[in-house]
Design an enzyme around this catalytic site. Structure first.
Site, mmCIF file in Angstrom:
data_model
loop_
_atom_site.group_PDB
_atom_site.id
_atom_site.type_symbol
_atom_site.label_atom_id
_atom_site.label_comp_id
_atom_site.label_asym_id
_atom_site.label_seq_id
_atom_site.Cartn_x
_atom_site.Cartn_y
_atom_site.Cartn_z
ATOM 1 N N TYR A 33 -1.046 4.732 -9.571
ATOM 2 C CA TYR A 33 0.242 5.222 -10.069
ATOM 3 C C TYR A 33 1.178 4.051 -10.335
ATOM 4 O O TYR A 33 0.961 2.932 -9.880
ATOM 5 C CB TYR A 33 0.871 6.203 -9.080
ATOM 6 C CG TYR A 33 1.528 5.579 -7.872
ATOM 7 C CD1 TYR A 33 2.912 5.447 -7.799
ATOM 8 C CD2 TYR A 33 0.767 5.109 -6.800
ATOM 9 C CE1 TYR A 33 3.518 4.875 -6.690
ATOM 10 C CE2 TYR A 33 1.375 4.538 -5.687
ATOM 11 C CZ TYR A 33 2.746 4.427 -5.640
ATOM 12 O OH TYR A 33 3.345 3.854 -4.543
ATOM 13 N N ARG A 52 0.977 -4.139 -14.414
ATOM 14 C CA ARG A 52 0.420 -3.872 -13.082
ATOM 15 C C ARG A 52 -0.435 -2.611 -13.093
ATOM 16 O O ARG A 52 -1.477 -2.548 -12.422
ATOM 17 C CB ARG A 52 1.547 -3.761 -12.057
ATOM 18 C CG ARG A 52 1.041 -3.645 -10.620
ATOM 19 C CD ARG A 52 2.165 -3.729 -9.612
ATOM 20 N NE ARG A 52 3.099 -2.614 -9.738
ATOM 21 C CZ ARG A 52 4.187 -2.456 -8.981
ATOM 22 N NH1 ARG A 52 4.490 -3.349 -8.060
ATOM 23 N NH2 ARG A 52 4.993 -1.422 -9.152
ATOM 24 N N ARG A 100 -17.716 17.136 -7.000
ATOM 25 C CA ARG A 100 -17.349 16.311 -5.856
ATOM 26 C C ARG A 100 -18.543 15.480 -5.375
ATOM 27 O O ARG A 100 -19.561 16.018 -4.947
ATOM 28 C CB ARG A 100 -16.808 17.170 -4.705
ATOM 29 C CG ARG A 100 -16.265 16.312 -3.545
ATOM 30 C CD ARG A 100 -15.748 17.176 -2.395
ATOM 31 N NE ARG A 100 -15.139 16.342 -1.365
ATOM 32 C CZ ARG A 100 -15.804 15.673 -0.429
ATOM 33 N NH1 ARG A 100 -17.134 15.736 -0.378
ATOM 34 N NH2 ARG A 100 -15.167 14.926 0.463
ATOM 35 N N LYS A 148 -2.179 -0.532 -6.629
ATOM 36 C CA LYS A 148 -1.181 0.526 -6.434
ATOM 37 C C LYS A 148 -1.877 1.893 -6.445
ATOM 38 O O LYS A 148 -1.761 2.688 -7.387
ATOM 39 C CB LYS A 148 -0.077 0.446 -7.483
ATOM 40 C CG LYS A 148 1.215 1.147 -7.056
ATOM 41 C CD LYS A 148 2.364 0.761 -7.958
ATOM 42 C CE LYS A 148 3.641 1.503 -7.634
ATOM 43 N NZ LYS A 148 4.203 1.152 -6.316
ATOM 44 N N GLU A 180 5.014 -5.585 4.359
ATOM 45 C CA GLU A 180 6.027 -5.140 3.415
ATOM 46 C C GLU A 180 6.647 -3.850 3.927
ATOM 47 O O GLU A 180 6.275 -3.344 4.984
ATOM 48 C CB GLU A 180 5.415 -4.935 2.023
ATOM 49 C CG GLU A 180 4.198 -4.034 2.003
ATOM 50 C CD GLU A 180 3.404 -4.136 0.698
ATOM 51 O OE1 GLU A 180 3.967 -4.592 -0.323
ATOM 52 O OE2 GLU A 180 2.223 -3.760 0.710
ATOM 53 N N LEU A 205 1.506 -5.513 -2.154
ATOM 54 C CA LEU A 205 1.618 -5.152 -3.567
ATOM 55 C C LEU A 205 2.441 -6.216 -4.297
ATOM 56 O O LEU A 205 3.484 -6.641 -3.789
ATOM 57 C CB LEU A 205 2.306 -3.791 -3.693
ATOM 58 C CG LEU A 205 2.386 -3.223 -5.109
ATOM 59 C CD1 LEU A 205 1.013 -2.743 -5.564
ATOM 60 C CD2 LEU A 205 3.400 -2.091 -5.178
#
Length: 285
Positions: A33, A52, A100, A148, A180, A205
């Site tokens: 995301y 990114r 799955r 991310k 972070e 990140l």
């Protein structure tokens, strides 16, 4: 005004947008995301966010379904359709829909693309005037935090701990060292006047706002160090602040119940917040 989302090529009312049960993002958190800020109806520092996004998708082998130019066209149209003047644009790309199975699906499975906007007060955020409070928590995440990923359970737990403590952010600590914030990059200013943040690696990140703030610091002659921050340094710091797409530069006035400096937002954080707003005002998107 009803909210509009974007799903796999269509702009839809948010309450009509549906993702299949077999989507790998739902089943495995197998997706990436990005979040970009919107100020005065314009995207802020968007090229960095899209770069990114592309890198994160590449790191886990998901085909990027759009060029940077196409992504930006979609973002701008979504902002316009929702009438957002100040807030956020969210992008999520998953590996798509398949039976799955833990291993990647065979064949050319189309990624699932979801986008939506959120209105949020950024300019007149009262937290910035008073200063945020934070706590420290153990860092429970996986080893590739430079990606991310939508797998955010550890961050959800950290953010909930912060909420239960009545503070705005949780600073995560691993082996005695600050990594972070639960959704931010951590900075401190030492009593000697040094601006410090952790260097980039797989452990953190690569923050887009972090990058811009360091560039602004360099442009204005503010010296900074990229090094590990021992958790013991936090309560002794003259200042602290955190950066993110939604917070911009957020001064911190208390960590684990101990006031920093005089308990008010410090001059370095205030100055960098002013500089970042000036930068955001001139954003090209």
């Amino acid at each position: 005004m009803s909210r509009t989302a974007y799903l796999n090529g269509e702009f839809l009312p948010l309450d009509e947008a549906r993702v299949p049960v077999m989507d790998r993002g739902f089943l495995f958190a197998d997706g990436i995301y990005e979040v970009a800020a919107v100020l005065h109806g314009r995207l802020v520092d968007n090229a960095g966010h899209l770069a990114r996004l592309d890198r994160s998708l590449s790191e886990i082998g998901i085909r990027n379904p759009h060029s940077a130019e196409a992504w930006e066209r979609l973002e701008k149209e979504l902002v316009e359709r929702n009438g957002v003047r100040e807030g956020l644009v969210y992008i999520q790309v998953t590996r798509g829909v398949a039976e799955r199975d833990f291993s990647y699906p065979k064949g050319d499975v189309a990624p699932t693309v979801v986008m939506f906007t959120q209105e949020k007060s950024i300019v007149n955020n009262p937290l910035a005037e008073a200063g945020a409070r934070a706590i420290t928590v153990p860092d429970l995440r996986w080893k590739r935090r430079d990606i991310k990923s939508v797998a955010l359970l550890a961050q959800v737990i950290a953010k909930q701990q912060a909420a239960e403590a009545g503070v705005a952010e949780a600073f995560m600590v691993e082996d005695g060292v600050v990594t972070e914030g639960s959704s931010s990059t951590v900075f401190i200013v030492t009593k000697g006047g040094a601006l410090v943040t952790r260097p980039l690696s797989h452990a953190v990140l690569p923050g887009i706002t972090r990058k811009a703030v360091l560039a602004l610091a360099e442009e204005t002659g503010l010296a900074f160090e990229e090094r590990l921050i021992n958790a013991r340094e936090l309560p002794e710091a003259a200042e602290a602040f955190y950066t993110s797409a939604s917070a911009f530069v957020m001064p911190v006035v208390e960590i684990d119940g101990k006031a920093l400096g005089d308990g008010r937002p410090g001059p370095v954080a205030r100055r960098l917040r002013e500089l970042y707003f000036a930068f955001a005002e001139t954003s090209e998107s």
